[in-house]
Write a protein that holds these residues in place. Structure first.
Motif, PDB file in Angstrom:
ATOM      1  N   PHE A 364     -11.624 -13.716 -64.094  1.00 48.26           N
ATOM      2  CA  PHE A 364     -11.710 -14.099 -62.688  1.00 48.26           C
ATOM      3  C   PHE A 364     -13.156 -14.295 -62.212  1.00 48.26           C
ATOM      4  CE2 PHE A 364      -7.893 -11.490 -63.224  1.00 48.26           C
ATOM      5  CZ  PHE A 364      -6.918 -12.383 -62.793  1.00 48.26           C
ATOM      6  N   ASP A 365     -14.108 -13.875 -63.025  1.00 48.11           N
ATOM      7  CA  ASP A 365     -15.517 -13.951 -62.624  1.00 48.11           C
ATOM      8  C   ASP A 365     -16.244 -14.881 -63.580  1.00 48.11           C
ATOM      9  OD1 ASP A 365     -17.970 -13.574 -61.546  1.00 48.11           O
ATOM     10  OD2 ASP A 365     -18.199 -11.482 -62.151  1.00 48.11           O
ATOM     11  N   ASN A 366     -16.048 -16.178 -63.380  1.00 40.29           N
ATOM     12  CA  ASN A 366     -16.691 -17.169 -64.236  1.00 40.29           C
ATOM     13  C   ASN A 366     -17.225 -18.318 -63.387  1.00 40.29           C
ATOM     14  OD1 ASN A 366     -14.373 -19.108 -63.943  1.00 40.29           O
ATOM     15  ND2 ASN A 366     -13.307 -17.442 -65.014  1.00 40.29           N
ATOM     16  N   GLU A 367     -17.670 -19.378 -64.058  1.00 40.54           N
ATOM     17  CA  GLU A 367     -18.307 -20.486 -63.338  1.00 40.54           C
ATOM     18  C   GLU A 367     -17.366 -21.154 -62.333  1.00 40.54           C
ATOM     19  OE1 GLU A 367     -18.231 -20.061 -66.570  1.00 40.54           O
ATOM     20  OE2 GLU A 367     -20.301 -19.528 -67.034  1.00 40.54           O
ATOM     21  N   SER A 368     -16.056 -21.134 -62.623  1.00 43.59           N
ATOM     22  CA  SER A 368     -15.098 -21.786 -61.734  1.00 43.59           C
ATOM     23  C   SER A 368     -14.922 -21.034 -60.419  1.00 43.59           C
ATOM     24  CB  SER A 368     -13.733 -21.912 -62.426  1.00 43.59           C
ATOM     25  OG  SER A 368     -13.159 -20.632 -62.661  1.00 43.59           O
ATOM     26  N   THR A 369     -15.384 -19.771 -60.365  1.00 45.93           N
ATOM     27  CA  THR A 369     -15.241 -18.983 -59.137  1.00 45.93           C
ATOM     28  C   THR A 369     -15.969 -19.640 -57.970  1.00 45.93           C
ATOM     29  OG1 THR A 369     -15.111 -16.964 -60.467  1.00 45.93           O
ATOM     30  CG2 THR A 369     -15.583 -16.696 -58.130  1.00 45.93           C
ATOM     31  N   VAL A 370     -17.194 -20.111 -58.235  1.00 40.39           N
ATOM     32  CA  VAL A 370     -17.976 -20.758 -57.172  1.00 40.39           C
ATOM     33  C   VAL A 370     -17.286 -22.036 -56.715  1.00 40.39           C
ATOM     34  CG1 VAL A 370     -20.203 -21.761 -56.572  1.00 40.39           C
ATOM     35  CG2 VAL A 370     -20.101 -19.807 -58.122  1.00 40.39           C
ATOM     36  N   PHE A 371     -16.841 -22.830 -57.687  1.00 42.87           N
ATOM     37  CA  PHE A 371     -16.153 -24.076 -57.346  1.00 42.87           C
ATOM     38  C   PHE A 371     -14.907 -23.794 -56.494  1.00 42.87           C
ATOM     39  CE2 PHE A 371     -12.415 -26.595 -58.558  1.00 42.87           C
ATOM     40  CZ  PHE A 371     -12.758 -27.812 -57.977  1.00 42.87           C
ATOM     41  N   PHE A 372     -14.123 -22.799 -56.896  1.00 42.98           N
ATOM     42  CA  PHE A 372     -12.873 -22.524 -56.181  1.00 42.98           C
ATOM     43  C   PHE A 372     -13.143 -21.983 -54.781  1.00 42.98           C
ATOM     44  CE2 PHE A 372      -8.803 -20.129 -55.540  1.00 42.98           C
ATOM     45  CZ  PHE A 372      -7.988 -21.256 -55.524  1.00 42.98           C
ATOM     46  N   ALA A 373     -14.185 -21.182 -54.625  1.00 44.55           N
ATOM     47  CA  ALA A 373     -14.537 -20.665 -53.296  1.00 44.55           C
ATOM     48  C   ALA A 373     -14.911 -21.807 -52.357  1.00 44.55           C
ATOM     49  CB  ALA A 373     -15.696 -19.667 -53.410  1.00 44.55           C
ATOM     50  N   ILE A 374     -15.698 -22.768 -52.862  1.00 44.49           N
ATOM     51  CA  ILE A 374     -16.070 -23.932 -52.036  1.00 44.49           C
ATOM     52  C   ILE A 374     -14.844 -24.801 -51.763  1.00 44.49           C
ATOM     53  CG2 ILE A 374     -17.457 -26.046 -51.999  1.00 44.49           C
ATOM     54  CD1 ILE A 374     -19.557 -24.545 -53.661  1.00 44.49           C
ATOM     55  N   PHE A 375     -14.017 -24.987 -52.798  1.00 45.68           N
ATOM     56  CA  PHE A 375     -12.807 -25.792 -52.627  1.00 45.68           C
ATOM     57  C   PHE A 375     -11.899 -25.208 -51.553  1.00 45.68           C
ATOM     58  CE2 PHE A 375      -8.282 -26.087 -53.610  1.00 45.68           C
ATOM     59  CZ  PHE A 375      -8.080 -27.461 -53.519  1.00 45.68           C
ATOM     60  N   MET A 376     -11.706 -23.884 -51.547  1.00 47.67           N
ATOM     61  CA  MET A 376     -10.813 -23.266 -50.563  1.00 47.67           C
ATOM     62  C   MET A 376     -11.384 -23.354 -49.161  1.00 47.67           C
ATOM     63  SD  MET A 376      -7.998 -22.432 -51.899  1.00 47.67           S
ATOM     64  CE  MET A 376      -7.299 -21.443 -50.584  1.00 47.67           C
ATOM     65  N   GLY A 377     -12.719 -23.351 -49.036  1.00 45.71           N
ATOM     66  CA  GLY A 377     -13.332 -23.562 -47.726  1.00 45.71           C
ATOM     67  C   GLY A 377     -13.007 -24.940 -47.169  1.00 45.71           C
ATOM     68  N   ILE A 378     -12.974 -25.930 -48.072  1.00 46.95           N
ATOM     69  CA  ILE A 378     -12.607 -27.291 -47.648  1.00 46.95           C
ATOM     70  C   ILE A 378     -11.094 -27.398 -47.445  1.00 46.95           C
ATOM     71  CG2 ILE A 378     -12.625 -29.718 -48.369  1.00 46.95           C
ATOM     72  CD1 ILE A 378     -15.210 -29.049 -49.934  1.00 46.95           C
ATOM     73  N   TRP A 379     -10.340 -26.762 -48.334  1.00 50.33           N
ATOM     74  CA  TRP A 379      -8.870 -26.817 -48.236  1.00 50.33           C
ATOM     75  C   TRP A 379      -8.375 -26.277 -46.902  1.00 50.33           C
ATOM     76  CZ3 TRP A 379      -5.371 -22.883 -47.391  1.00 50.33           C
ATOM     77  CH2 TRP A 379      -4.034 -23.204 -47.534  1.00 50.33           C
ATOM     78  N   VAL A 380      -8.937 -25.158 -46.457  1.00 51.36           N
ATOM     79  CA  VAL A 380      -8.460 -24.552 -45.218  1.00 51.36           C
ATOM     80  C   VAL A 380      -8.752 -25.467 -44.026  1.00 51.36           C
ATOM     81  CG1 VAL A 380     -10.529 -23.232 -44.614  1.00 51.36           C
ATOM     82  CG2 VAL A 380      -8.297 -22.337 -44.005  1.00 51.36           C
ATOM     83  N   THR A 381      -9.842 -26.226 -44.094  1.00 50.75           N
ATOM     84  CA  THR A 381     -10.126 -27.197 -43.037  1.00 50.75           C
ATOM     85  C   THR A 381      -9.117 -28.334 -43.050  1.00 50.75           C
ATOM     86  OG1 THR A 381     -12.478 -26.686 -43.242  1.00 50.75           O
ATOM     87  CG2 THR A 381     -11.900 -28.713 -42.090  1.00 50.75           C
TER      88      THR A 381
END
Length: 896
Positions: A364-381
């Protein structure tokens, strides 16, 4: 009609009704008025009760449909006579408004104790109050083109319902109903022109304003007050029939059966919802909830796919993680001796004992974590902006464009009137109404605020207690697992840290459920003590209390693990202590993210499973027990109104708890999603089940709720927007402070000396050195070892440095990188959010055009109708004038 003193209004409505009846008698002299028909029918019933179908939703005549049912039980108490007088007065006033009543004696009921008052609203009453309530009814079939077929619509075919279920009626242009323009509206059949949801809404409107006497010099009115005083035991509209079989003539189409077959069955979990049918049967307010839940579930599908992809990436790259390889390597992690995790009892340990835990952490703590956090910020919008559009489209389709707040929500609560000793002039209606001065409410507001603060403090205290539990049992787990030979096989994956985290999370979840159960009762009580003026004020006050408490209750432990655990530990020889007794918790050498994931998974999954079981089983058991107690005389007719009487009541706060549950889940999906990319997938699976559970219980286990209008999800939308903003900050902090990504990147770019494998040596670099001789005697392990140094997770100078055990420069570099990442991520995500919000209009362009088109066509249709009516009147007048002229000329000729 909003004036509580409705007797004068009732009389006015009676005069209006009589005028309409006169008009009808002029157009059709041979027809009997509904009141005359009612009088004749009541004298000589057409059908006997034992001959009537038990599923009948009609009066004994088999003609007049039952729109509402009241029930009561005779009492032998001293208040029985007062209640009887209230019922008598109330029912007389109902008849004066034009409603027709039929009473079922208790001897005909299944339990032999309950009276049932069946209510029918005749046509004259329906048209009068449809105008009062501003109901929009069809005037012409819409000429708008059907929506274009999507390119992949053929693939979505199995997910779609049959057209006759999804769209039972064509689209119409509508206008506010007017009883003086009945010819304007498409009235093919008076009995089916108003849907049953509109009929029960009209009857409830009358019931909520009908007076039942004067007590203590005050006029008393409304069914809610009578229910509160137990004058009536229940008031409810009828379901169309049994949910497991279609209705038989002469009953109308059983929409309840259609809903059960196409919506409430779990085998239809993959199908879309019949939203128009839900709206027609239950009203717009309940329909809006299911539209929101369905739309949220659809949007979760994209987030679930991306989250699952990130999880699969971590799964496949887990064994190739440079950090895990070094920790698991006997020549690296096997040679690193770590300092004890607790005082005295805990021993030194080798880093490679956490090999499996480090691999799970990397999952759960890999390079995709940053991408997914940014993606969810956009998704919620995107979710919130597209929901605005969906809501706007729904307002047009369901005729809610010019919606005004429901009068039921703005009506004074009986409890408010009972407590008020003062009256004040209403500046709008210019009439005196109950008033409570602010100074009378202030003590209750203070009590309310203090109660909420006390319970929030109790939540924090319980969280601290769970922390103390974990601190106190960690040493026990560590020593037990070290000495117990049978646990040698599981030590590789069930470490003391993981065992403590799992047991602590489960205990925390149980505490959350217990606190939640008691607070629900207390918050409802304290809200009543505030004496809110209207039902809307009551619901808003309760929403604020419940959401604040549940926010703290469900999320506090996750916030602790994410932002506080392991951050203020100190270092060997100078650890920080909780209450000067328990040493502060440390994170795993691979970071605290895996513990946050564990905490989030247990609380989120446990809440969803418990909630669905509670929603499905609880009403089913209550209904089964009630039916079992009621059936004392099995040979008697178990009628339609008795069957519904034995069901659970949905209640005015039924939707409140459904929204609250969904919003709390939304918080789990957005606030901590950087630590658990599978959260959207779990929420998606839960919501697919939740839709069918809610549909099943509403269709089969609850009485039919009174239909109500709503043009949005109300205050919950503001809460969702606030949580969306908070989620950007929380995920940025999780990636920066809880995840191990930023320290790894700082090492990669600033401290690595290996050009071929830049991450090699990171584990050794991230662990500081401590001299065992510097450990105080009261904290050192009881058994002496030949180690001279041990390692601990931090960036501090070694013991041979002049600033030994102080933070080194790398610590400040990592801290600066973390702060930079938070600022950059927040600004990037917020910039994208604001750009998307600006780009996506709240109301789609085609909906704006359709609204303008409908307004234009409505004005044109009404204009043509009035013009035609005027011409007909002028033609009649001109013909009469011509006849009169000819008559006068004839008289003059005869006179000459």
């Amino acid at each position: 009609m909003g004036d509580p003193h409705v007797l004068e209004v009732v009389r006015e409505e009676e005069r209006r009704t009589s005028r309409i009846a006169d008009f009808n008698s002029d157009t059709n002299e041979q027809s009997l008025s509904s009141r005359e028909t009612s009088f004749l029918i009541s004298d000589e019933p057409t059908f006997k009760k034992d001959k009537q179908s038990k599923d009948s939703i009609f009066f004994r005549d088999g003609i007049r449909q039952i729109d509402f049912v009241l029930s009561y039980v005779d009492e032998i108490k001293k208040e029985a006579e007062i209640k009887s007088e209230r019922r008598k007065e109330f029912e007389q006033n109902l008849r004066k408004t034009g409603l027709e009543l039929e009473i079922e004696d208790k001897m005909n009921s299944e339990d032999g104790k309950t009276y049932f008052v069946k209510i029918h609203a005749p046509w004259e009453v329906l048209v009068t109050y449809a105008e009062v309530l501003g109901m929009k009814m069809p005037i012409k079939e819409s000429d708008s083109l059907p929506p274009e077929r999507l390119p992949f619509s053929c693939i979505l075919g199995p997910l779609q319902l049959a057209r006759d279920v999804k769209h039972r009626h064509p689209e119409y242009y509508t206008a506010q109903f007017s009883r003086h323009r009945q010819e304007l509206f498409l009235i093919h059949d008076q009995s089916s022109f108003f849907p049953s949801s509109s009929r029960n809404r009209i009857v409830y409107y009358i019931l909520s304003r009908c007076p039942f006497g004067v007590e203590d010099g005050k006029k008393k009115f409304g069914i809610e007050r009578l229910l509160t005083s137990h004058t009536y035991s229940s008031a409810y509209p009828l379901h169309d029939g049994q949910y497991w079989k279609p209705s038989e003539p002469p009953n109308p189409v059983n929409e309840r059966y259609t809903l059960f077959q196409n919506w409430a069955r779990f085998s239809y979990f993959y199908k879309e919802q019949p939203l128009d049918l839900i709206r027609n049967y239950y009203g717009e307010k309940i329909g809006m909830y299911f539209v929101f839940l369905g739309f949220y579930t659809e949007m979760l599908f994209l987030a679930a796919i991306v989250g699952l992809a990130c999880f699969i990436y971590g799964l496949f790259s887990m064994n190739s993680s440079p950090t895990s390889i070094e920790i698991c390597d006997p020549e690296v992690g096997g040679q690193i001796i770590m300092c004890p995790l607790c005082d005295v009892v805990c021993d030194y340990w080798r880093l490679n004992s956490t090999c499996l835990a480090s691999k799970f952490s990397y999952l759960f703590d890999n390079e995709s974590t940053v991408f997914f956090a940014i993606f969810m910020g956009i998704w919620v919008t995107l979710f919130l902006e597209f929901w605005k559009q969906r809501q706007a489209r729904l307002e047009y389709e369901w005729d809610l464009v010019d919606f005004e707040e429901e009068q039921q929500q703005l009506q004074l609560r009986p409890e408010f009137e009972a407590m008020c000793k003062h009256r004040k002039m209403n500046p709008v209606t210019k009439e005196m109404e109950p008033h409570m001065p602010l100074q009378s409410r202030i003590p209750w507001y203070f009590l309310s605020g203090a109660t909420v603060a006390l319970w929030m403090s109790l939540v924090i205290a319980c969280m601290v207690a769970v922390i103390v539990y974990r601190l106190s049992v960690f040493a026990t787990f560590a020593s037990f697992m070290e000495t117990e030979a049978s646990l040698k096989q599981v030590k590789s994956f069930l470490t003391p840290q993981i065992t403590t985290a799992l047991s602590g999370s489960c205990l925390n979840f149980i505490v959350i459920l217990i606190l939640n159960f008691f607070y629900e009762k207390i918050s409802a009580w304290i809200t009543k003590m505030e004496i809110p003026r209207t039902y809307q004020e009551y619901e808003s006050s309760l929403t604020l209390k419940m959401f604040l408490f549940q926010f703290v209750n469900f999320y506090s432990s996750c916030f602790y693990v994410a932002f506080f655990k392991g951050k203020f530990v100190g270092y060997p020889g100078k650890y920080t202590y909780l209450f000067n007794v328990w040493r502060s918790e440390e994170c795993d050498p691979a970071g605290c993210l895996i513990e946050l994931t564990t905490q989030l998974t247990i609380i989120m999954t446990g809440k969803q499973i418990f909630g669905n079981i509670q929603e499905a089983i609880y009403p089913w058991i209550l209904n089964w027990w009630r039916r079992r107690k009621a059936r004392t005389n099995s040979e008697k007719l178990y009628s339609r109104w008795e069957q519904d009487h034995d069901l659970e009541t949905f209640g005015s706060l039924g939707l409140f708890y459904e929204y609250l549950e969904t919003v709390i889940q939304f918080g789990f999906v957005t606030l901590f999603v950087a630590s658990f990319p599978l959260a959207p997938l779990l929420a998606l699976l839960n919501n697919i089940i939740e839709i069918r559970v809610d549909a099943w219980k509403l269709t089969t286990q609850y009485r039919r709720p009174v239909a109500a209008k709503a043009h949005s999800i109300g205050v919950w939308q503001d809460i969702l927007f606030a949580m969306a903003v908070l989620s950007v900050a929380s995920n940025a902090f999780i990636v920066a402070y809880t995840s191990d990504i930023i320290p790894r990147l700082v090492y990669y770019y600033a401290y690595s000396t290996n050009t071929t494998e830049p991450f090699q040596g990171y584990v050794n670099n991230s662990l500081s050195i401590f001299l065992v001789a510097d450990l105080p005697n009261n904290t050192a392990p009881s058994e002496k070892r030949d180690f001279t140094t041990c390692r601990y997770r931090d960036y501090r100078y070694p013991p041979d440095h002049e600033y030994k055990y102080f933070h080194n420069m790398q610590f400040w570099h990592v801290l600066a990188a973390k702060m930079t990442f938070i600022i950059v991520m927040e600004h990037v995500v917020f910039l994208v959010k604001f750009f998307l919000a600006w780009m996506i209009p709240d109301v789609p362009k085609d909906v704006v055009e359709k609204i303008k088109r409908e307004k234009l066509m409505t004005v044109k249709i009404i204009h043509d109708f009035e013009l035609k009516k005027l011409k007909e009147n002028l033609l009649v007048d001109s013909n009469e004038f011509a006849k009169e002229v000819i008559l006068r000329e004839n008289k003059m000729q005869l006179a000459n």
